[in-house]
Write a protein that holds these residues in place. Structure first.
Motif, mmCIF file in Angstrom:
data_model
loop_
_atom_site.group_PDB
_atom_site.id
_atom_site.type_symbol
_atom_site.label_atom_id
_atom_site.label_comp_id
_atom_site.label_asym_id
_atom_site.label_seq_id
_atom_site.Cartn_x
_atom_site.Cartn_y
_atom_site.Cartn_z
ATOM 1 N N GLY A 181 58.030 56.812 81.531
ATOM 2 C CA GLY A 181 58.991 55.885 81.614
ATOM 3 C C GLY A 181 59.655 55.205 80.301
ATOM 4 N N ASN A 182 59.419 55.887 79.399
ATOM 5 C CA ASN A 182 59.930 55.423 77.867
ATOM 6 C C ASN A 182 60.768 56.250 77.210
ATOM 7 O OD1 ASN A 182 58.448 57.569 77.101
ATOM 8 N ND2 ASN A 182 57.092 56.791 75.618
ATOM 9 N N VAL A 183 61.826 56.910 77.963
ATOM 10 C CA VAL A 183 63.050 57.644 77.439
ATOM 11 C C VAL A 183 63.994 56.691 77.183
ATOM 12 C CG1 VAL A 183 64.683 59.341 77.895
ATOM 13 C CG2 VAL A 183 62.161 59.942 78.730
ATOM 14 N N ILE A 184 64.748 56.477 76.045
ATOM 15 C CA ILE A 184 65.557 55.585 75.551
ATOM 16 C C ILE A 184 66.834 56.194 75.852
ATOM 17 C CG2 ILE A 184 66.568 54.079 73.891
ATOM 18 C CD1 ILE A 184 63.810 53.688 72.878
ATOM 19 N N ASP A 185 67.802 55.526 76.582
ATOM 20 C CA ASP A 185 69.229 55.980 76.732
ATOM 21 C C ASP A 185 70.008 55.484 75.656
ATOM 22 O OD1 ASP A 185 71.789 56.656 77.237
ATOM 23 O OD2 ASP A 185 71.781 56.249 79.493
ATOM 24 N N PRO A 186 70.538 56.037 74.615
ATOM 25 C CA PRO A 186 71.510 55.280 73.600
ATOM 26 C C PRO A 186 72.591 54.436 74.062
ATOM 27 C CG PRO A 186 71.442 57.548 73.373
ATOM 28 C CD PRO A 186 70.414 57.429 74.405
ATOM 29 N N ARG A 187 73.142 55.104 75.225
ATOM 30 C CA ARG A 187 74.344 54.597 75.795
ATOM 31 C C ARG A 187 74.080 53.236 76.580
ATOM 32 N NH1 ARG A 187 75.854 57.829 79.701
ATOM 33 N NH2 ARG A 187 73.574 58.261 80.108
ATOM 34 N N GLY A 188 72.674 52.739 76.654
ATOM 35 C CA GLY A 188 72.633 51.705 77.608
ATOM 36 C C GLY A 188 72.394 50.387 76.866
ATOM 37 N N GLU A 189 71.296 49.773 77.519
ATOM 38 C CA GLU A 189 70.963 48.213 76.870
ATOM 39 C C GLU A 189 70.619 48.270 75.454
ATOM 40 O OE1 GLU A 189 67.713 44.790 77.861
ATOM 41 O OE2 GLU A 189 67.935 46.460 79.147
ATOM 42 N N ILE A 190 69.909 49.304 75.038
ATOM 43 C CA ILE A 190 69.566 49.256 73.475
ATOM 44 C C ILE A 190 70.802 49.214 72.637
ATOM 45 C CG2 ILE A 190 69.652 51.809 73.016
ATOM 46 C CD1 ILE A 190 66.695 49.628 72.566
ATOM 47 N N ARG A 191 71.836 49.644 72.974
ATOM 48 C CA ARG A 191 73.089 49.601 72.280
ATOM 49 C C ARG A 191 73.871 48.308 72.088
ATOM 50 N NH1 ARG A 191 78.746 50.050 73.037
ATOM 51 N NH2 ARG A 191 78.084 50.443 75.511
ATOM 52 N N LEU A 192 73.573 47.722 73.236
ATOM 53 C CA LEU A 192 74.257 46.351 73.564
ATOM 54 C C LEU A 192 73.228 45.131 72.723
ATOM 55 C CD1 LEU A 192 74.997 46.445 76.993
ATOM 56 C CD2 LEU A 192 76.785 46.657 75.288
ATOM 57 N N LYS A 193 72.016 45.515 72.608
ATOM 58 C CA LYS A 193 71.142 44.682 72.100
ATOM 59 C C LYS A 193 71.240 44.797 70.344
ATOM 60 C CE LYS A 193 67.053 44.148 73.981
ATOM 61 N NZ LYS A 193 65.811 44.259 74.383
ATOM 62 N N PHE A 194 71.195 46.064 69.870
ATOM 63 C CA PHE A 194 71.085 46.116 68.486
ATOM 64 C C PHE A 194 72.576 46.650 67.731
ATOM 65 C CE2 PHE A 194 66.746 47.040 69.822
ATOM 66 C CZ PHE A 194 66.137 45.634 69.075
ATOM 67 N N THR A 195 73.703 47.053 68.637
ATOM 68 C CA THR A 195 74.818 47.508 68.109
ATOM 69 C C THR A 195 74.709 49.023 67.786
ATOM 70 O OG1 THR A 195 74.781 47.061 65.701
ATOM 71 C CG2 THR A 195 75.585 44.997 67.425
ATOM 72 N N ALA A 249 69.118 66.749 81.790
ATOM 73 C CA ALA A 249 68.908 65.603 81.738
ATOM 74 C C ALA A 249 70.048 64.732 80.860
ATOM 75 C CB ALA A 249 67.460 65.205 81.439
ATOM 76 N N SER A 250 69.953 63.387 80.968
ATOM 77 C CA SER A 250 70.845 62.590 80.339
ATOM 78 C C SER A 250 70.437 62.546 78.814
ATOM 79 C CB SER A 250 71.032 61.407 80.814
ATOM 80 O OG SER A 250 71.596 61.548 81.975
ATOM 81 N N PRO A 251 71.550 62.172 77.950
ATOM 82 C CA PRO A 251 71.016 62.193 76.486
ATOM 83 C C PRO A 251 69.940 60.838 76.060
ATOM 84 C CG PRO A 251 73.446 61.942 76.773
ATOM 85 C CD PRO A 251 72.944 61.765 77.996
ATOM 86 N N HIS A 252 69.127 61.410 75.201
ATOM 87 C CA HIS A 252 68.111 60.328 74.615
ATOM 88 C C HIS A 252 68.126 59.982 73.246
ATOM 89 C CE1 HIS A 252 65.606 63.429 73.189
ATOM 90 N NE2 HIS A 252 65.352 63.985 74.460
ATOM 91 N N LEU A 253 67.226 59.348 72.694
ATOM 92 C CA LEU A 253 67.231 58.798 71.359
ATOM 93 C C LEU A 253 67.262 60.268 70.405
ATOM 94 C CD1 LEU A 253 67.313 55.931 70.208
ATOM 95 C CD2 LEU A 253 64.927 56.371 69.883
ATOM 96 N N GLY A 254 66.272 61.052 70.960
ATOM 97 C CA GLY A 254 66.133 62.235 70.021
ATOM 98 C C GLY A 254 67.488 62.865 69.965
ATOM 99 N N HIS A 255 68.228 63.060 70.956
ATOM 100 C CA HIS A 255 69.650 63.806 70.746
ATOM 101 C C HIS A 255 70.482 63.202 69.682
ATOM 102 C CE1 HIS A 255 68.370 65.066 75.052
ATOM 103 N NE2 HIS A 255 68.148 66.044 74.278
ATOM 104 N N LEU A 256 70.422 61.736 69.832
ATOM 105 C CA LEU A 256 71.317 60.836 69.133
ATOM 106 C C LEU A 256 70.877 60.995 67.757
ATOM 107 C CD1 LEU A 256 73.174 58.686 68.424
ATOM 108 C CD2 LEU A 256 71.709 57.180 68.874
ATOM 109 N N TYR A 257 69.487 61.243 67.423
ATOM 110 C CA TYR A 257 69.095 61.361 65.805
ATOM 111 C C TYR A 257 69.396 62.551 65.369
ATOM 112 C CZ TYR A 257 65.898 61.558 61.898
ATOM 113 O OH TYR A 257 65.445 61.647 60.820
ATOM 114 N N THR A 258 69.184 63.506 65.990
ATOM 115 C CA THR A 258 69.702 64.898 65.413
ATOM 116 C C THR A 258 71.385 64.890 65.084
ATOM 117 O OG1 THR A 258 68.107 65.893 67.083
ATOM 118 C CG2 THR A 258 70.008 67.459 66.066
ATOM 119 N N SER A 259 72.121 64.183 66.086
ATOM 120 C CA SER A 259 73.560 64.299 65.901
ATOM 121 C C SER A 259 73.938 63.287 64.543
ATOM 122 C CB SER A 259 74.372 63.589 66.909
ATOM 123 O OG SER A 259 73.847 64.249 68.210
ATOM 124 N N LEU A 260 73.242 62.079 64.567
ATOM 125 C CA LEU A 260 73.214 61.407 63.223
ATOM 126 C C LEU A 260 72.934 62.202 61.917
ATOM 127 C CD1 LEU A 260 72.195 57.826 64.700
ATOM 128 C CD2 LEU A 260 74.454 58.745 64.478
#
Length: 538
Positions: free
Chosen positions: A329-343, A43-54
């Motif tokens: 339906g609540n999986v967050i893709d960190p590459r999408g709209e959420i990044r544009l909204k909050f940077t 599956a595509s990346p989600h918020l959890g993958h980003l958090y581990t990386s951060l």
């Protein structure tokens, strides 16, 4: 305290290691080696993958600030197994892997994750490492063939002990950990003699600091106490064709988890060299703790290699207090709209500021909005605006500081204490606590500024100069301390303050600017809005 290899006890099949405390402050070295798990491409990346990386990125950035030495961060993608082949569908499986793997690279680059190596399990170098590792274990007579039976979870691609399954009212069984269905399966596989290294694994686990936080170390010990059984490390290739073949036995594919774990050796140069070994810290989520804390060190010990110095395990993210899942339906893709909204920097800040190791954290857009406005735009950005605004600082200078202002001693003392307080939290991977300490100092600085009322003073007065100088020094200290969390924003802040790159290390927090020079400094002239206030709405 350096890791000590016990030379006195050395059997023909394994090494023994003395348990010694290993704090991160003692892991600083020229080759600090930290990893994320490799991410599964079903599956595509989600918020959890980003958090581990951060988490891994912030830890290695902190190490660099303290040691001034290079660090090595590895990450990548896990691309074998039946789930990947199923997810690819009608698309060529390798092409599908390429596409999803590229999404992970894109995410890491978007959020400034400074990785040194991105490994893919479908690469030639990795396949070579896996098969070389297999032969190493085979040469030690630690692999054998046998009939293996047990409850198998297709979705998790793992056998599940009966003690960790639940029987439903309709007679079906599920994994009690993942909630996914299991079926009784019998097949002939290759097995790893994990029982042969049981004593050495237990010896490694005696050090309560090898798995952090403590609650996860206790959990692993509980699992180990349930008993040891040799582990199936292959699957029939007719059932799992998308995998690495067992050397000289093409009818079997190497178990996807054994394949995946060896990625850490691949990036270290195995089988040719292991200059960076052992890993200083594996950063993982709690759902893969069992594989990293039992199977992986056992494989390493069996091969005559040192297990990791530390495994740091973090908890998960919920979204609006619900578990993240496709069905909701609540999986967050960190590459999408959420990044544009909050940077990207805003989301970096929020995730590291709110994420905790010991318990699940909650992602709420309302909460993100409020925290970023209150802290990045408000306490930090507003303080910068106040002391660099043309009305109070028309010449854009860092004036000379003269102590003696009413209330300045509280802020000065807070600045002196901040490095030691935050350093301990960074070492413990408690980034949220480090940010808490910073926010307290920023609150004190903003209160100091308000109390002094510099807008009522003569622009060239010594009192005005001291107010501006102490406020700018607060920003310098805070800017250096927050670099692991928001590297881009702190880079812009320190550039505005004209702090050279070579003066942005932890050692530069030991002294204040006025301890080194009594001369006025010039700031960068360009106006900087560090973090624009987010608009109304969620």
């Amino acid at each position: 305290m350096e890791r000590v290899l016990q030379k006195l006890v050395h059997s023909s099949r394994m090494l023994h290691f003395l348990p010694k405390r290993r704090c991160l402050s003692n892991l600083s070295n020229k080759n600090f080696f930290i990893t994320t798990p490799i991410f599964y491409v079903n599956a595509s990346p989600h918020l959890g993958h980003l958090y581990t990386s951060l988490v891994a990125d912030a830890a290695q950035r902190f190490q660099h600030l303290v040691s001034k030495s290079p660090s090595f961060l590895s990450t990548g993608t896990d691309e074998h197994g039946s789930k990947v082949q199923k997810a690819a569908g009608k698309i060529d499986t390798q092409l599908y892997c390429d596409q999803i793997s590229n999404q992970y690279v894109e995410m890491l680059e978007m959020y400034g994750v400074d990785f040194s190596k991105f490994v893919r399990t479908t690469s030639t170098e990795h396949k070579r490492a896996v098969q070389a590792f297999w032969k190493k274990l085979e040469g030690k007579n630690l692999i054998y063939t046998g009939d293996y039976s047990g409850w198998y979870c297709e979705a998790d691609e793992a056998f599940v002990p009966e003690t960790r399954t639940e029987k439903l009212s309709d007679g079906a069984r599920i994994s009690s950990e993942s909630g996914r269905p299991v079926e009784w399966t019998s097949e002939q596989n290759f097995l790893f003699k994990i029982s042969a290294v049981k004593d050495d694994l237990l010896h490694w686990l005696k050090d309560k600091h090898v798995i952090q936080p403590r609650k996860f170390h206790d959990l692993v010990q509980l699992w180990v106490g349930e008993g040891f059984h040799d582990v199936s490390i292959t699957r029939p290739s007719h059932r799992v064709p998308w995998g690495i073949p067992v050397p000289d036995h093409p009818g079997h594919s190497i178990y996807v988890w054994m394949d995946a774990l060896i990625n850490y050796l691949t990036v270290a140069g195995f089988p040719d060299t292991l200059q960076k070994w052992p890993v200083d810290v594996h950063v993982i989520g709690k759902d893969i703790l069992r594989f990293h804390a039992i199977l992986w060190p056992s494989l390493l010990i069996a091969a005559g290699l040192e297990p990791p110095k530390q495994i740091h395990c973090h908890s998960h993210w919920k979204v609006d207090s619900e578990k993240m899942s496709k069905s909701r339906g609540n999986v967050i893709d960190p590459r999408g709209e959420i990044r544009l909204k909050f940077t990207a920097e805003g989301l970096r800040y929020f995730l590291l500021r709110e994420g905790t190791n010991h318990s699940d954290a909650n992602f709420s857009e309302t909460k993100v909005f409020n925290i970023l406005n209150a802290e990045l735009a408000g306490k930090l950005g507003n303080l910068l605006n106040r002391c660099t605004g043309k009305s109070l600082n028309p010449k854009q200078v860092w004036p000379v500081y003269v102590s003696g202002l009413v209330g300045d001693q509280y802020l000065v003392e807070a600045l002196r204490e901040l490095p030691d307080k935050t350093k301990q939290h960074y070492e413990d991977f408690n980034f949220y606590k480090a940010v808490d300490e910073v926010i307290l100092v920023l609150q004190e600085a903003n209160k100091f500024f308000e109390d002094q009322k510099p807008w009522t003073l003569q622009r060239d007065s010594a009192e005005m100069h001291s107010i501006l100088s102490l406020t700018l020094e607060t920003l310098r200290v805070v800017g250096i301390v927050l670099q692991p969390v928001i590297p881009k924003l702190t880079g812009q802040l320190l550039e505005k303050l004209d702090v050279p790159l070579e003066n942005r290390y932890w050692a530069d927090l030991k002294t204040f600017v006025w301890d080194k020079t009594s001369a006025e400094k010039t700031l960068q002239s360009q106006k900087l809005t560090l973090f624009p206030r987010l608009g109304d709405g969620k």
